[in-house]
Enzyme design. Structure first.
Site, PDB file in Angstrom:
ATOM      1  N   TYR A  94      43.341  40.411  29.238  1.00 19.36           N
ATOM      2  CA  TYR A  94      42.165  40.656  30.087  1.00 19.36           C
ATOM      3  C   TYR A  94      41.214  41.564  29.331  1.00 19.36           C
ATOM      4  O   TYR A  94      41.630  42.546  28.704  1.00 19.36           O
ATOM      5  CB  TYR A  94      42.580  41.330  31.402  1.00 19.36           C
ATOM      6  CG  TYR A  94      41.416  41.695  32.299  1.00 19.36           C
ATOM      7  CD1 TYR A  94      40.929  40.790  33.236  1.00 19.36           C
ATOM      8  CD2 TYR A  94      40.791  42.939  32.196  1.00 19.36           C
ATOM      9  CE1 TYR A  94      39.855  41.124  34.058  1.00 19.36           C
ATOM     10  CE2 TYR A  94      39.716  43.269  33.004  1.00 19.36           C
ATOM     11  CZ  TYR A  94      39.256  42.359  33.935  1.00 19.36           C
ATOM     12  OH  TYR A  94      38.195  42.686  34.726  1.00 19.36           O
ATOM     13  N   GLU A 117      33.223  39.726  32.048  1.00 22.81           N
ATOM     14  CA  GLU A 117      34.664  39.706  32.294  1.00 22.81           C
ATOM     15  C   GLU A 117      35.256  38.455  31.665  1.00 22.81           C
ATOM     16  O   GLU A 117      34.842  37.335  31.988  1.00 22.81           O
ATOM     17  CB  GLU A 117      34.955  39.726  33.793  1.00 22.81           C
ATOM     18  CG  GLU A 117      36.441  39.779  34.113  1.00 22.81           C
ATOM     19  CD  GLU A 117      36.719  39.728  35.606  1.00 22.81           C
ATOM     20  OE1 GLU A 117      37.391  40.629  36.116  1.00 22.81           O
ATOM     21  OE2 GLU A 117      36.250  38.770  36.257  1.00 22.81           O
TER      22      GLU A 117
END
Length: 404
Positions: A110, A198
């Site tokens: 991530y 993101e």
């Protein structure tokens, strides 16, 4: 859009293209020349993989193995609503799908860049546990999340990027490629006036390439004048129509889940108004800041937006007139009530410039408006009126409330 932005910045992404129909999906899959494919619903909401469509299809991200399968699934996605944990009960219209080559990955990570109030600048948030909800990782294993504040004047250094790659567990050539990807993402973040990038997941493939498999971008609305290429790609069908309408009239609107509509001038006053409504047991239906120089027409349009929410059972107007004149607000309120035939109780608190003229206009209008000078009492009153109206609506009764 996000894949194109990443690719233009020299960041590796899987090959793919967007389709707006089942036939386009078929042609896109055929053009990729591989039987290892993925089809993704293109909606501005997370949790697509676990979502479901009103067509009966479960999952907005599917592995496929042929152009025919791409066409079949596109038929069940395009033109249908998808429901995920982020869309709410109304769902989101899916108008496009993304047909992309499938990559086999060794590890998932991530990576995100956000604007951080605490450090007053960008912060990188990363984890070796990608491909899942980062909220779940934060709750179950917070030590797996790394935060790296970035001095916006100095930027992200190669050493910091390499250090982050080490913490995430990249080794060998993948370490250098990951650090390079971090640097390019930070450069893109600044160049496009982003408020959020993101990447979930960021992956190391089976052949040790570092790639961005899925991305979510947020951009600063105040930079739209110099990011015309980005904002030209905006899709209003993916946004709350009330927010789209508010923007046309230069109003700041955010829809919420409560039943009490709010119309206020100034963000700080709007926040405190919402707080005091909650203090008295109510729930605001929206944040709506008309600004300091709204016209009567803008006030009228603001009421149209508030009244378009069927869940609103009462409304509170709280205006402190500095630049804003209370008589202009009053006229806007009167025009809105007459034009819309507004049937919900309306509590109005006016203070400041031309307040007496504003009160006079309201008192002489013949409209059932509940004036109140004290904010605490106004909030208490609007909560009670909302409760009464809600009970009446549930009983199938139209309550015509007025001052005794």
């Amino acid at each position: 859009m996000s894949a194109n932005l990443l690719s233009e910045a020299g960041i590796k992404v899987p090959k793919g293209s967007v389709a707006t129909s089942a036939e386009e999906a078929y042609e896109a899959a055929k053009k990729l020349g591989t039987s290892d494919l993925v089809i993704k619903a293109q909606v501005l909401a997370g949790g697509r993989g676990k979502g479901h469509f009103d067509s009966g299809l479960n999952g907005g991200v599917k592995t496929i193995f042929s152009p025919e399968e791409a066409r079949d699934l596109a038929n069940k996605m395009i033109g249908h609503k998808i429901f995920t944990k982020q869309t709410g009960a109304h769902g989101k219209d899916c108008n496009k799908v993304f047909i992309v080559e499938r990559k086999y990955v060794r590890r998932e990570y991530y990576f995100a860049i956000l604007m951080d109030r605490a450090t007053q600048g960008p912060v990188i948030v990363a984890s070796s546990q990608g491909g899942v909800d980062i909220e779940s990782v934060a709750a179950e294993n917070p030590d797996a999340i790394f935060k790296l504040p970035v001095d916006i004047k100095k930027g992200l250094s190669l050493e910091s990027a390499q250090g982050l790659a080490d913490k995430l567990g990249f080794v060998g050539n993948a370490r250098e490629e990951a650090a390079d990807t971090f640097l390019k993402l930070y450069k893109l973040f600044l160049a496009k006036d982003a408020t959020q990038i993101e990447i979930n997941p960021l992956v190391e493939t089976s052949d040790h390439q570092v790639m961005c498999m899925d991305a979510k971008f947020g951009f600063d609305d105040n930079a739209s004048f110099r990011q015309k290429d980005v904002f030209s790609l905006r899709d209003p069908t993916q946004e709350d129509p009330r927010e789209v309408q508010a923007e046309k009239w230069n109003l700041n609107y955010i829809g919420l889940d409560g039943r009490i509509g709010c119309l206020v001038n100034g963000a700080g006053l709007a926040m405190s108004t919402m707080d005091i409504i909650k203090l008295h047991g109510g729930e605001p239906a929206n944040f709506l800041d008309v600004g300091g120089s709204a016209t009567a027409q803008q006030i009228c349009e603001a009421f149209k937006i508030i009244s378009s929410d069927a869940g609103v059972s009462a409304a509170l107007v709280n205006i402190f007139g500095g630049i804003m004149r209370c008589d202009v607000v009053a006229q806007g309120i009167i025009d809105a009530v007459k034009e819309l035939d507004l049937r919900i109780p309306l509590v109005v608190r006016l203070q400041g410039t031309n307040v007496e003229q504003g009160k006079k206009l309201i008192s002489e209008s013949g409209i059932a408006i509940f004036p109140c000078d004290d904010l605490d009492k106004a909030a208490e009153l609007v909560v009670k009126l909302s409760d009464i109206t809600t009970l009446a609506q549930k009983a199938g009764i139209h309550a015509n409330l007025s001052i005794a």
